[in-house]
Design an enzyme around this catalytic site. Structure first.
Site, PDB file in Angstrom:
ATOM      1  N   GLY A  58      15.733  -7.134   7.358  1.00  0.00           N
ATOM      2  CA  GLY A  58      16.415  -6.769   6.117  1.00  0.00           C
ATOM      3  C   GLY A  58      15.576  -5.906   5.183  1.00  0.00           C
ATOM      4  O   GLY A  58      15.908  -5.748   4.012  1.00  0.00           O
ATOM      5  N   THR A  59      14.503  -5.312   5.720  1.00  0.00           N
ATOM      6  CA  THR A  59      13.639  -4.465   4.881  1.00  0.00           C
ATOM      7  C   THR A  59      14.411  -3.279   4.299  1.00  0.00           C
ATOM      8  O   THR A  59      14.320  -2.982   3.102  1.00  0.00           O
ATOM      9  CB  THR A  59      12.447  -3.938   5.715  1.00  0.00           C
ATOM     10  N   GLY A  60      15.197  -2.610   5.148  1.00  0.00           N
ATOM     11  CA  GLY A  60      15.952  -1.425   4.697  1.00  0.00           C
ATOM     12  C   GLY A  60      17.004  -1.794   3.659  1.00  0.00           C
ATOM     13  O   GLY A  60      17.206  -1.072   2.682  1.00  0.00           O
ATOM     14  N   CYS A  61      17.663  -2.941   3.892  1.00  0.00           N
ATOM     15  CA  CYS A  61      18.698  -3.394   2.946  1.00  0.00           C
ATOM     16  C   CYS A  61      18.047  -3.673   1.592  1.00  0.00           C
ATOM     17  O   CYS A  61      18.566  -3.278   0.546  1.00  0.00           O
ATOM     18  CB  CYS A  61      19.359  -4.685   3.443  1.00  0.00           C
ATOM     19  N   LYS A  68      12.231   7.116   5.441  1.00  0.00           N
ATOM     20  CA  LYS A  68      11.301   5.981   5.394  1.00  0.00           C
ATOM     21  C   LYS A  68      10.336   6.055   6.570  1.00  0.00           C
ATOM     22  O   LYS A  68      10.739   6.353   7.690  1.00  0.00           O
ATOM     23  CB  LYS A  68      12.092   4.669   5.422  1.00  0.00           C
ATOM     24  N   THR A  76      10.166  -8.813   8.604  1.00  0.00           N
ATOM     25  CA  THR A  76      10.681  -7.517   8.158  1.00  0.00           C
ATOM     26  C   THR A  76      12.201  -7.427   8.279  1.00  0.00           C
ATOM     27  O   THR A  76      12.770  -6.344   8.109  1.00  0.00           O
ATOM     28  CB  THR A  76      10.052  -6.380   8.996  1.00  0.00           C
TER      29      THR A  76
END
Ligand code: PLP
Length: 317
Positions: free
Chosen positions: A266-269, A192, A264
């Site tokens: 919790g963006t990855g979750c 990412k 942002t």
């Protein structure tokens, strides 16, 4: 909606009581995608939008019990892992998956597993003990359909057992990281690029230096490599690029304009839960990633103002 159109998906992750990351973000994302969400808690955290105050891990034996309770009962279509916290819990997850999915026939093979190698929160709190990296790499990666590291996670994973830490700061180093991570056993790697800056020119240069994979400029489709273009991309604009490399040698770039936002958390979750949902609904990996990047981008764009710090995304769009 009939029951058969609601595929059951499973998240194995930590709780965020403030609701923006972890299990809570995953379940909201599953629901937004019309999936049925089951969840196994590997840890409780005390956290909010300003940071992580504490972590209370689930005993490994109880992680394994939760796993067999769910897997013995529900026909799960896709799985994601998030915060696993320590070696014991990582091993418990792998043991339970291997016990349920013996791979002897089609019904015994493991559903697509998306591993989000969560290591450290944005606020700097440890979400995976450094000594658990070994179990993550040697036990979970080989059974993962996709791993989704960000820059910091990819650097940390690749420095494990190496003499130096790689620096990921442009598209070429993202590609190298994706290929090095692929050699650790997963079927595909999504590096990412949220913490890497790219311009339209950088992308054109990257395409030019990979002529061997034959890319059609601006037509944005090639034989082995595609640029999936999301939104307008004028030359000067700061772009975010996520790079997907699969085992068959295909590289896909997912490009979108950068949004300056503090929403942002919790963006990855959210992204990995969205990919998992797409896979459960039968999408190809590339389509699932493309839809998930759009879902996450819009979630940041339309985020509600919640909390005093780095706020959550909107999952209801
Ligand atoms: N808390 C939990 C339980 C998580 O699983 C994660 C990320 O995966 C985070 C916090 C990280 O949140 P942030 O987006 O603020 O880094």
């Amino acid at each position: 909606m009939s029951g058969s159109t609601v595929p059951p998906v499973l998240t194995i992750a930590g709780s965020d009581p403030s609701g923006g990351a972890g299990i809570q973000a995953d379940l909201k994302t599953f629901a937004a995608y019309g999936c049925y969400g089951a969840s196994i808690l590997t840890a409780l955290t005390a956290q909010n939008t300003t940071g992580v105050q504490d972590v209370f891990p689930t005993p490994a034996a109880f992680v394994e019990k939760q796993m067999s309770s769910v897997l013995d009962d529900i026909e799960i279509k896709a799985i994601k892992t998030g915060m696993l916290f320590d070696t014991e819990n990582t091993r418990a997850v792998v043991r339970a998956l291997k016990a349920r999915y013996t791979d002897h026939d089609a019904s015994g093979s493991i559903p697509p597993l998306v591993c989000d190698p969560v290591c450290v929160s944005t606020s700097g709190h440890t979400l995976l003990h450094p000594d658990a990296v070994e179990a993550l790499i040697s036990e979970l990666f080989p059974i993962s359909f996709l791993i989704t590291p960000n820059k910091a996670e990819a650097e940390l994973l690749l420095s494990h057992g190496a003499k130096s830490k790689p620096q990921i700061d442009d598209l070429e180093s993202m590609l190298k990281a994706a290929q090095d991570l692929l050699s650790l056993g997963p079927n595909a790697v999504l590096v990412k690029g949220g913490h890497v800056t790219a311009t339209h020119d950088d992308i054109q240069k990257f395409i030019a230096s990979h002529k061997d994979v034959h890319v059609l400029r601006d037509g944005l489709f090639g034989e082995n490599m595609e640029i999936l273009n999301i939104g307008r991309t004028p030359n000067s604009e700061q772009l975010v690029v996520d790079l997907l490399q699969d085992k068959a040698g295909k590289i896909s770039l997912f490009v979108r304009p950068r949004i300056e936002s503090t929403s942002t958390h919790g963006t990855g979750c959210t992204l990995s839960a969205a990919i998992t949902s797409g896979l459960a609904r039968g999408a190809s990996l590339e389509d699932a990633v493309r839809a998930a990047t759009v879902f996450t981008h819009r979630g940041i764009e339309t985020a509600p103002k919640i909390g005093k710090g780095n706020g959550p995304l909107n999952h209801l769009h």
